[in-house]
Design a protein around this motif. Sequence first.
Motif, PDB file in Angstrom:
ATOM      1  N   GLU A 175      15.737  -4.570  11.184  1.00  0.00           N
ATOM      2  CA  GLU A 175      15.512  -5.855  10.652  1.00  0.00           C
ATOM      3  C   GLU A 175      14.753  -6.709  11.165  1.00  0.00           C
TER       4      GLU A 175
ATOM      5  N   TYR B 271      11.030  -5.589  10.652  1.00  0.00           N
ATOM      6  CA  TYR B 271      10.746  -5.747   9.132  1.00  0.00           C
ATOM      7  C   TYR B 271      10.130  -7.357   9.231  1.00  0.00           C
TER       8      TYR B 271
ATOM      9  N   GLU C 207      12.039   2.521   9.328  1.00  0.00           N
ATOM     10  CA  GLU C 207      12.691   1.995   8.219  1.00  0.00           C
ATOM     11  C   GLU C 207      11.871   0.747   8.094  1.00  0.00           C
ATOM     12  N   ALA C 208      11.477  -0.014   8.636  1.00  0.00           N
ATOM     13  CA  ALA C 208      10.393  -1.184   8.418  1.00  0.00           C
ATOM     14  C   ALA C 208       9.266  -0.817   7.611  1.00  0.00           C
TER      15      ALA C 208
ATOM     16  N   GLU D 104       8.693   2.007   5.756  1.00  0.00           N
ATOM     17  CA  GLU D 104       9.157   2.376   4.375  1.00  0.00           C
ATOM     18  C   GLU D 104       9.380   1.088   3.412  1.00  0.00           C
ATOM     19  N   ARG D 105      10.004   0.050   3.853  1.00  0.00           N
ATOM     20  CA  ARG D 105      10.130  -0.942   3.193  1.00  0.00           C
ATOM     21  C   ARG D 105       8.938  -1.704   2.913  1.00  0.00           C
ATOM     22  N   LEU D 106       8.143  -1.612   3.646  1.00  0.00           N
ATOM     23  CA  LEU D 106       6.607  -2.457   3.539  1.00  0.00           C
ATOM     24  C   LEU D 106       5.487  -1.578   2.996  1.00  0.00           C
ATOM     25  N   ARG D 107       5.866  -0.478   2.553  1.00  0.00           N
ATOM     26  CA  ARG D 107       4.920   0.596   2.427  1.00  0.00           C
ATOM     27  C   ARG D 107       3.703   0.253   1.332  1.00  0.00           C
TER      28      ARG D 107
END
Length: 401
Positions: free
Chosen positions: A103, A106, A140-141, A143-146
């Motif tokens: 979190e 991100y 994880e971040a 992937e969310r921002l790819r």
Amino acid sequence: MSVGAASPDRAVVFRNVRPFGAAESVDLVVVDGVIAEGPAPRSAEVVDGGGRVALPSLVDAHIHPDKTSWGGSWVSRRPAGGLADYVAQDVELFEAQDRPVGERAYGLMAHAVSRGTRAMRAHADVAPAYGTACLDGVAEARERLRHALDVQIVAFPQHGVIRAPGTARLLEEAVRGGAVDMIGGIDPIGFDHALDEQLDLVFGLADRYGIGVDLHLHDRGGNGVQALRGIVERTRALSLAGRVTVSHVFCLPALSDRELGALAADFADQDIALTTVAPSESLVLPVARLREHGVRVGLGSDGVRDSWSPFGNADMLHRAHLLGWVTDVRLDEELTDCHRLAADGGADVMGLAHADFTPGAPADFVLVRGEGLPQVVVDLPRRDLVVHGGVVVARDGEFLG
């Protein structure tokens, strides 16, 4: 200025913009995420740039998003007497956080996008104190921002490779997990007290798993130079040319011109890249001299509001501004060079194409109000529009998600 979802055949015309602050406005045609020649397809979406300056998005060649307290409560810091103290305070801050790494990372990385960053090399701590939690959170971040940000992840042994038992096993576990693009190291003499053991392990993993190397080197004087020679030797012996980076490299600025030239020639011969975060006039790398030898050099943010410092904002335009400030530049061409280091320099380090508005270049750019590039570097106007792969990903300084 509407925003559409990316698709393989998407075409967009960014009308009435001034690349690099040119006197005359032009239309930028984007097809399939890259700058295109010729007229736009009839079906193209139209975005009116309003005569704004268009500048290439920037590349953060060195940042630590796992450590940040960005977006959370204020953190009061204590004095630190050296690297070991900072490392201990890293652990304390990690344990005190009520938000997971993913979190926090991100939030910082999305903020970087809103300020015009198109790519970053993110160092994530791997140590017995965390296991691979920091690396997993940054992955994880990413992937969310790819859709908005290109990210390379470095498995970084901040606590040392040899001095922290169990780190070697964790590094190999991290590399086998598949999320890691590069493996790091830190001051093999001054902090780890194990030059050969650290470099052999790090370079051995890179060679075995087919990944790159990016080492932190704060050591100055003879320790720093000795470490650099060990890095050059292993790069040559393992045929890792073009896949090794050394970050900070505080020993270089104090070298004589002859000593610097000899090392720069070795870097160029093995295509070893360097990064600087422009921390001060005495520690910023001699970029122009290194470039004379063909050495790739990039600019980065380093830590952002972590246990090491309350400062930092992951805004690479601001970092280009700071580079100009600490090196006392005055001329338009010098200010332009600061921006170029943050754009093309970082792209070179990460192996990315330049976002230079030529046909086939990635359509990664920002639109700002201003007279031209030097003035923008000084005044730091709001990023009105941020475009990644031809898609608007931020507007008026806000990330669009």
